[in-house]
Design a protein around this motif. Sequence first.
Motif, PDB file in Angstrom:
ATOM      1  N   GLY A  15      -6.285  -0.857  -4.045  1.00 29.27           N
ATOM      2  CA  GLY A  15      -7.556  -1.301  -3.500  1.00 29.27           C
ATOM      3  C   GLY A  15      -8.689  -0.358  -3.852  1.00 29.27           C
ATOM      4  N   TYR A  65       0.824  -1.209   0.000  1.00 35.66           N
ATOM      5  CA  TYR A  65       0.000   0.000   0.000  1.00 35.66           C
ATOM      6  C   TYR A  65       0.856   1.255   0.000  1.00 35.66           C
ATOM      7  CZ  TYR A  65      -4.558  -2.226   0.650  1.00 35.66           C
ATOM      8  OH  TYR A  65      -5.715  -2.928   0.461  1.00 35.66           O
ATOM      9  N   HIS A 105      -4.558  -3.156   4.906  1.00 29.93           N
ATOM     10  CA  HIS A 105      -4.488  -1.737   4.545  1.00 29.93           C
ATOM     11  C   HIS A 105      -3.143  -1.200   5.009  1.00 29.93           C
ATOM     12  CE1 HIS A 105      -5.276  -0.221   8.680  1.00 29.93           C
ATOM     13  NE2 HIS A 105      -6.036  -1.303   8.794  1.00 29.93           N
TER      14      HIS A 105
END
Length: 324
Positions: free
Chosen positions: A249, A172, A293
């Motif tokens: 995402g 991420y 995340h």
Amino acid sequence: MKVATHIVFGECCLFAASAVFDFHYETPSVLAAAVCSVLPDADYPKSWLGHQLGGVSEDLYRLFGHRSFLHSLLALLLVTAALGPLLWWLTGQPATMIAVGVGYGSHLFADMMTLGGVQLFWPSRAIAVFPGRDEYRVVSGGNSERAFVALALAFALLFYPVSRVGFDGLIYRLGGADTLYGEVTKVTDGDTMTVEVQGRSTPVRLIGVDTPETVAPEQPIGCYGPEASAYTERTLQGRLVRLEIPRVGDSEDAYGRTLAYVWLDTDGDGEYERLFNEDLIEQGYARTTTFSHTYRREFERAREEAEAKGVGLWGACPFPTTAP
């Protein structure tokens, strides 16, 4: 191999294991891995640990010899079973039990890479080595050991940041994020709000946190939900915030709300250094979610600390569970 070699390699293995198997650790685990990475040399009176143990080391050497029982899978299992649960109980951190096994096992694997090898399957006298050819293995005290230490240190430095954020967090972070600034015009509940960005009202859902429900249709008001909503409204209403929206995402949830981290500028210097999502967890107003995340590991550490202290919902609500 020297004691420093085993400690460096033990920490390298701990960081790598944490990154691969997705567990997080604190200082007690780092210390446990370091200590256990030198324990097998208790059977060698000339080693650093042998000098500290004195007669105990000499007795172990007479009973088993060097690189036999204490360098076996059996000893690894026994030490992990004996020390692991004890350290878990003392520290309250399950990662310390993993660190015991990783640290001790790293010593066995490192010694397998030397010319002498180890009796890994003791009481069998078979010698386990890796790799199979002598010229590719490490000579204790020689240049090859120094090269091994340098390589292990390089890998430790590489794996350390990954072990702290996880592979998912790294992905991420590498994917980057979009940044928007806006004013919070409405707070719906503890983890949902409306932010006016460039004249447009944008519904926002905080990433990685889940506060008890207060406005969900056909659902009762959750324990500590009103307190969480009140805290979010008190902190964010009418305030200028920075939205961090990951590019990896989904950018919206099933209800069309923008998924974001909300950052606050607490001292007016324009840095926006306070992550409100994490603040909710630290104060005990929210549980964590389990999906991947950017800050998942940081949030989990904050949740464990809040739960251990019994702050917020962890002390007020019966048997709170982690959100899906």
